[in-house]
Design an enzyme around this catalytic site. Structure first.
Site, PDB file in Angstrom:
ATOM      1  N   ASP A  80       0.976  -1.209  -0.204  1.00 32.72           N
ATOM      2  CA  ASP A  80      -0.095   0.072   0.062  1.00 32.72           C
ATOM      3  C   ASP A  80       0.682   1.218  -0.014  1.00 32.72           C
ATOM      4  O   ASP A  80       0.405   2.178  -0.348  1.00 32.72           O
ATOM      5  CB  ASP A  80      -0.965  -0.162   1.273  1.00 32.72           C
ATOM      6  N   ASP A  83       5.542   0.254   3.524  1.00 35.68           N
ATOM      7  CA  ASP A  83       5.776  -1.128   4.198  1.00 35.68           C
ATOM      8  C   ASP A  83       5.712  -2.242   3.333  1.00 35.68           C
ATOM      9  O   ASP A  83       5.252  -2.206   2.246  1.00 35.68           O
ATOM     10  CB  ASP A  83       4.984  -0.901   5.582  1.00 35.68           C
ATOM     11  N   GLU A 470       5.685   9.829   3.217  1.00 35.81           N
ATOM     12  CA  GLU A 470       5.498   8.654   2.629  1.00 35.81           C
ATOM     13  C   GLU A 470       4.432   8.427   1.402  1.00 35.81           C
ATOM     14  O   GLU A 470       3.315   9.308   1.422  1.00 35.81           O
ATOM     15  CB  GLU A 470       4.577   7.658   3.881  1.00 35.81           C
TER      16      GLU A 470
END
Ligand SMILES: *[C@@H]1O[C@H](CO)[C@@H](O)[C@H](O)[C@H]1NC(C)=O
Length: 492
Positions: A80, A83, A470
């Site tokens: 996603d 990670d 991120e």
């Protein structure tokens, strides 16, 4: 709203460019180039066995035993974000949005159309595997606590790959509903290019919708701490059931799904429109998606006619009912981290709705003032241009686009050395020095759009600040269609 990430949050001090309130240059952006790069990002997020056509070559095969624990094949799909967990809720939403982009703007994608279809297929192939067993949907692979405790490349990942599943005993109508929506939208992408695959997708979509609808409940309750606080279902599953029905109706024209939608829409039809659209909240998307059919007289509920327009009015800074904020530099803001997901997904809806209004020769009214579709395009374009560099810091928030872009994104694969240059295993905690390092990431995740700057248009290029640094699939997914739309000068 954003899931919890690995964070050794210290006082964030990093040398970065001082904020200067400079005049913003007028873009002249290469939207087709940004589109190509957005699609490369999805290659960088691939899990599973990479094909020969893989262009992001610093990545390798990963998670080749996903599903083994329960004797099924769950290899593939997308990570996603930064990670190595595969979360089907946001993965399915990203797939739905990629597919919607192709359905709506595929004609403007040129040579990127093939790649966009492949990006949809990488998601839908996984969702087919996750729903192969009738009466079950496998909604997550990888223990999220163990995963987030490590800073490891996907290729090295050795944490527990538990499979989390919903079924009639422990349902999850939000994740199953979104999965059904993704499969239906995907079937429209392949109806011409690969009819056999399209047919497989829509058949599965209808079966999964049936399962989701007959076994109503939230995966919050059935899976608890394995899904909350990561991709917790905050606003309930009614919107996903209706969203799925709307997509299946769009793909098949079957009256059953339209009747289902009209018979249940009161469950989410508040007296006001929610100015939100993302992996958890589909309300605005449903109203924009069904707008042409509502205009064509598909409903006796007169209130529904105005809902998509009300949504637009919650976005426009000049509207009396505006529900979002804008920074001084012009970026749309909503509360919570990873703000860029709102800027891209809401802009995508504006673009889709603008196109619909132009086709129908209609305008929107906000507080008595007429708003032309071109104003919607202008607002969506301003968000994309901000992302690509027309902002006070004069930096692009898409990695690899422009001269100045984020160098220290919160992404395990990008920040650790590639297996090409460092073939040895880097274990869970051995990755920590790379996480803490002030050096730029060694591998460019080209096309990745990060969570983005704060309300003061300030961006800290700091790996330990995942809310800003991120990237996620659901930030980029709406950009694919949006960039195609802008690449052909839609205002003319
Ligand atoms: C899921 O859990 C969150 C956090 O506890 C809560 O806010 C939300 O209302 C729950 N959603 C459902 C559908 O129960």
């Amino acid at each position: 709203m954003r899931r919890v990430e690995f964070c050794l949050c210290t006082a964030a001090i990093v040398a970065a460019v001082a904020l200067q309130p400079e005049a913003v240059s007028a873009g002249g952006h290469d939207y087709a180039d940004a589109l190509r790069k957005s699609l490369l990002f999805f290659e960088g997020q691939r899990s599973g066995k990479l094909p020969d056509t893989q262009r992001v070559t610093w990545r390798g095969d990963s998670a080749l035993h996903d599903g083994d624990q329960i004797g099924i094949d769950l290899v593939g799909g997308y990570y996603d974000a930064g990670d190595n967990v595969k979360y089907a809720f946001p993965m399915a939403f990203s797939t739905t949005l990629l597919a919607w982009g192709v359905v709506e703007f595929g004609g403007e994608m040129g040579r990127s159309l093939y790649r966009a279809r492949e990006a949809v297929r990488w998601g839908s192939d996984f969702l087919l595997k996750a729903t192969a067993d009738p009466g079950k949907v496998h909604v997550q692979v990888g223990n999220p606590y163990a995963d987030h405790d490590c800073w490891e490349r996907p290729e090295d990942m050795d944490t527990d790959r538990t499979v989390y599943t919903v079924d009639s005993q422990g349902p999850g109508s939000e994740v199953s509903g979104e999965t059904a929506a993704a499969l239906a939208a995907g079937s429209m992408v392949f109806s011409g290019a690969d009819p056999a695959y399209a047919s497989q997708l829509i058949q599965r979509s209808m079966a999964v919708f049936d399962f989701a609808d007959r076994n109503r409940g939230s995966y919050n309750d059935s899976l608890g701490r394995w899904v909350c606080p990561f991709y917790c279902d905050f606003n309930g599953y009614q919107d996903e059931l209706l969203w799925a029905a709307a997509w299946i109706h769009r793909a098949t024209g079957k009256v059953y799904y339209w009747d289902y939608l009209m018979g249940n829409i009161h469950l989410i039809d508040f007296p006001f429109m929610v100015g939100e659209f993302g992996w958890d909240s589909k309300h605005a998307g449903i109203h924009v998606l069904i707008f042409p059919e509502i205009v064509a007289g598909g409903s006796s509920n007169g209130d529904l006619l105005g809902r998509a327009d009300e949504f637009v009015c919650t976005m426009l800074p000049e509207s009396p009912t505006v529900q979002v904020r804008y920074s001084a530099g012009g970026l749309l803001f909503k509360a919570g981290g990873s703000n860029m997901q709102h800027a891209t997904s809401l802009s995508f809806l504006l673009a889709v709705h603008a196109r619909q209004l132009m086709r129908l020769n209609r305008a929107v009214r906000c507080g008595g003032e007429a708003v032309a579709p071109s104003r919607l395009v202008e607002l969506a374009k301003s968000q994309v241009d901000y992302i690509l560099g027309d902002n006070p810091l004069r930096m692009s928030y898409m990695v690899g686009y422009g001269d100045k872009y984020p160098q220290r994104i919160h992404h395990r694969g990008s920040s650790l050395p590639s297996a090409l240059t460092h073939p040895g295993h880097i274990g869970c905690k051995e990755g920590t020095p790379y996480y803490l390092s002030a050096s730029p990431n060694p591998n460019l995740l080209v096309g990745a759009i990060v969570g983005g700057p704060d309300m003061l248009d300030w961006y800290e290029d700091f790996r330990q600040n995942p809310a800003q640094s991120e990237p996620t699939t659901y930030i980029n997914a709406p950009m694919v269609g949006l960039l195609a739309f802008l690449s052909v000068a839609p205002n003319r």
